[in-house]
Design an enzyme around this catalytic site. Sequence first.
Site, mmCIF file in Angstrom:
data_model
loop_
_atom_site.group_PDB
_atom_site.id
_atom_site.type_symbol
_atom_site.label_atom_id
_atom_site.label_comp_id
_atom_site.label_asym_id
_atom_site.label_seq_id
_atom_site.Cartn_x
_atom_site.Cartn_y
_atom_site.Cartn_z
ATOM 1 N N LYS A 196 -10.010 2.539 1.731
ATOM 2 C CA LYS A 196 -10.950 1.580 -0.010
ATOM 3 C C LYS A 196 -11.369 1.944 -0.308
ATOM 4 C CE LYS A 196 -7.903 -2.638 1.766
ATOM 5 N NZ LYS A 196 -8.393 -3.561 2.545
ATOM 6 N N CYS A 212 11.674 -3.147 48.789
ATOM 7 C CA CYS A 212 11.702 -2.399 50.284
ATOM 8 C C CYS A 212 10.410 -3.254 51.113
ATOM 9 C CB CYS A 212 10.951 -1.049 50.235
ATOM 10 S SG CYS A 212 10.441 -0.389 51.995
ATOM 11 N N LEU A 254 0.727 -1.274 0.152
ATOM 12 C CA LEU A 254 0.008 0.181 0.033
ATOM 13 C C LEU A 254 0.640 1.086 -0.385
ATOM 14 C CD1 LEU A 254 -2.671 -0.611 3.203
ATOM 15 C CD2 LEU A 254 -3.450 -0.028 0.521
ATOM 16 N N GLU A 280 -3.993 -10.469 7.460
ATOM 17 C CA GLU A 280 -3.102 -10.187 8.407
ATOM 18 C C GLU A 280 -3.080 -11.245 9.718
ATOM 19 O OE1 GLU A 280 -1.567 -8.087 6.604
ATOM 20 O OE2 GLU A 280 -0.248 -7.077 7.970
ATOM 21 N N CYS A 310 10.785 5.636 53.233
ATOM 22 C CA CYS A 310 10.589 5.583 54.786
ATOM 23 C C CYS A 310 11.795 5.180 54.949
ATOM 24 C CB CYS A 310 9.521 4.047 54.622
ATOM 25 S SG CYS A 310 10.594 2.275 54.222
ATOM 26 N N LYS A 324 -4.870 -0.426 9.965
ATOM 27 C CA LYS A 324 -3.913 -1.402 9.298
ATOM 28 C C LYS A 324 -3.533 -2.336 10.510
ATOM 29 C CE LYS A 324 -0.309 -0.652 6.391
ATOM 30 N NZ LYS A 324 0.337 -1.251 7.036
ATOM 31 N N CYS A 370 15.215 2.697 51.128
ATOM 32 C CA CYS A 370 13.867 3.626 50.827
ATOM 33 C C CYS A 370 13.117 4.895 50.396
ATOM 34 C CB CYS A 370 12.842 2.638 50.556
ATOM 35 S SG CYS A 370 11.218 3.068 50.836
HETATM 36 S S1 IVH Z 1 -5.299 -4.314 2.077
HETATM 37 C C1 IVH Z 1 -3.999 -4.358 -2.112
HETATM 38 N N1 IVH Z 1 -6.162 -3.642 4.460
HETATM 39 O O1 IVH Z 1 -0.360 -3.480 5.212
HETATM 40 C C2 IVH Z 1 -4.249 -3.863 -0.954
HETATM 41 N N2 IVH Z 1 -3.390 -4.483 4.078
HETATM 42 O O2 IVH Z 1 1.515 -2.735 3.320
HETATM 43 C C3 IVH Z 1 -4.175 -4.777 -0.301
HETATM 44 N N3 IVH Z 1 -2.397 -4.748 5.825
HETATM 45 O O3 IVH Z 1 0.979 -6.479 2.653
HETATM 46 C C4 IVH Z 1 -3.264 -4.543 1.053
HETATM 47 N N4 IVH Z 1 -3.926 -3.973 7.732
HETATM 48 O O4 IVH Z 1 -0.586 -7.105 4.615
HETATM 49 C C5 IVH Z 1 -4.859 -4.179 4.045
HETATM 50 N N5 IVH Z 1 -6.884 -3.793 6.882
HETATM 51 C C6 IVH Z 1 -5.537 -3.671 5.590
HETATM 52 C C7 IVH Z 1 -4.401 -4.159 6.048
HETATM 53 C C8 IVH Z 1 -3.292 -4.679 5.557
HETATM 54 C C9 IVH Z 1 -2.583 -4.472 7.335
HETATM 55 C C10 IVH Z 1 -0.738 -4.842 5.164
HETATM 56 C C11 IVH Z 1 -1.084 -5.451 4.074
HETATM 57 C C12 IVH Z 1 -0.464 -5.381 2.827
HETATM 58 C C13 IVH Z 1 0.153 -4.172 3.670
HETATM 59 C C14 IVH Z 1 0.815 -3.234 2.784
#
Ligand code: IVH
Length: 668
Positions: free
Chosen positions: A291, A427, A82, A175, A412, A115, A409
């Site tokens: 997203k 202590c 990302l 994840e 005290c 994330k 201490c």
């Molecule tokens: S979506 C195409 N959603 O962050 C989009 N990734 O820096 C793919 N990650 O490799 C990832 N939490 O493993 C997505 N809620 C989440 C996420 C997430 C952690 C990780 C993922 C990816 C990395 C990207």
Amino acid sequence: MNAIEKEIRNLREQLDFHSHQYYVLDDPQISDAEYDRLFRRLLDLETRHPELVTADSPTQRVGGAPLEGFSTVRHNVPMLSLDNAFDDEEMQVFDDRLHRLLPEEKEFEYIVEPKMDGIAVELVYADGIFVQGSTRGDGTQGEDITANLKTIASIPLKLRPTAREIPSRLEVRGEVFYPIAAFRRFNKEREAAGEPVFVNPRNSAAGTLRQLDPRITARRPLDIFIHGIGIVEGINFLQQDELYSALREWGLKTNPLTEVRRGIKSAIAVYYDFLQKRDSLPYEIDGVVFKLNHLELQQRAGIRSRSPRWAIAYKFPAQQETTVIEDIIAQVGRTGAVTPVALLQPVFVGGVEVRRATLHNQDEIDRKDVRVGDTVVVQRAGDVIPEIVKVVPAKRVKSSKKYQLPRHCPACGNSLFRLPDEAVLRCDNSACPAQLRQSIIHFAGKGAMDIEGLGEKLVALLLQENLISSIADLYYLRKEDVARLERMGEKSAENLMAAIEKSRHMPLERFLFALGIRHVGEHVARLIARYFQSLEQITAAGEEELLNIHEVGPQVAASLRHFFEQEKNRALIEKMLAAGLSPVSGEARVQSDEKFSGMTFVFTGALKKFTRKEAEKYVIDRGGRAASSVSKKTDYLVAGPGAGSKLQKARHHGVTVLTEDEFLALLD
Ligand code: IVH
């Protein structure tokens, strides 16, 4: 099918159901003991009839012989990374760019989710059976870690059949993470065993997934959230949230905190919510992912070399900063342990102001050679006390001297001692005023009796004015006396009395934790309270009986016994009970408060009388579930002004819609 086969099938169905309730929905329907009994019965039947063992049987999570190494797996669809944003402006740039790419859209609908700071994996289901799991690797090919992933209880070995047909091939990405509480326990155990500890939950999750012996992985409670797909044969979804609902129906775990928002401004507001909540989450997150919700728009926006144009990670501020140590003090804890604490030039770390950091003990100070006046790197993670990572040697002042903890201490004057197998100084004066103060602060604190307003300063003042000399005295305080204290007044005194009053009926586990018994942390207190169900039984329990409890070892049992045998502690508890303190046992709570059992609530729009979190807590406290998105399984949607897509969806599914006032009426 003969009777044995039938019983085996029936046991597997029950076990799958209950483990989904427990690990995915966080809503157990039977006791652990009952689950174990079913599991042992299945194991027993399968041992006697090995020809009936199947790869998707719940017994197949654990076994797995050690591997020589991992083989390579190619991902059919590359696993992307990302792009990152670090402020609102960069988020606006991201949104603007999408508008240029997709000019006919007026406002985008974003799906916003934490994330996860974990390890990316791919899971493959063939005709509903989990057949292969792999690491992300370089995005194109990773390593085959199927056996390790099978040990993760929230990964179904078999998808749940629903009205929605299961695709013949389903590739999902997610994840894997180590929940914080379990990670801390795990590190403590390693420390006790003299093994090196892991730096953070992420590293320990990575280390655990790379174990060649899946039996080791099985002992570590990893968890997963699914956040995307690779190839899915035979189904086309329209939206990401619809995809998540389908995955949940099939038994896969997605993050319940996911939200859909219209417009980038509204989506960014969710980032700030998460920034606030971050420390109270049971897992580590390092940002928020945005997203485009519509999959067709995702398609049209497309990808750049390694990352999609339709998604971005808005990262949280760094968790490490540099600052200067102004002083080092020795702080006496409630158990008499003397901890060196660095007083820092205030600095913002991860969005929170930090003024102190723990230095743990003399060994740690010596190892890092931390001195007053040093410039240091401080780090905070979750809600733990900030730590000094290292000194920046180039910035050391020449005249600085090595730091040595005092021999007496600071509270005290008692001489301090060190047990042969411990790193901390102690202590052992049971009348030490610092210990008393700390034990009262602990008693009133979060996770314990949670007496709002009773913080460090007020505790010190109450002691100083001789209004209390033990935790029991809190329940004999008089409002007039409190109101006369410096900077208190009538209103604050009233609030304090109300907060103390409220604490009289705290759950038993909280009370047990609040007592501050050595080795009895929140987790252990919960186990013990659930096992015994009443304070009388706990105070009377012998060591042997305590050892019956899963996860309670000799150290905890001895410490509990020692505590309750002491006359002083017995008198303290007597005095509190005499003042009307009556901790509520788990069972009593369940019986009286289960009116929402089995019901799912979703909240949307603005609420006036409480925050969404509070409303959700009311539901959970009454045995119900609070979900973040509406599906046909939702029982009630509580909709305030500004409700949008969730309301539409609820109407579509025929879900009962309540106003906030109607919800309130239902609570009563
Ligand atoms: S979506 C195409 N959603 O962050 C989009 N990734 O820096 C793919 N990650 O490799 C990832 N939490 O493993 C997505 N809620 C989440 C996420 C997430 C952690 C990780 C993922 C990816 C990395 C990207």
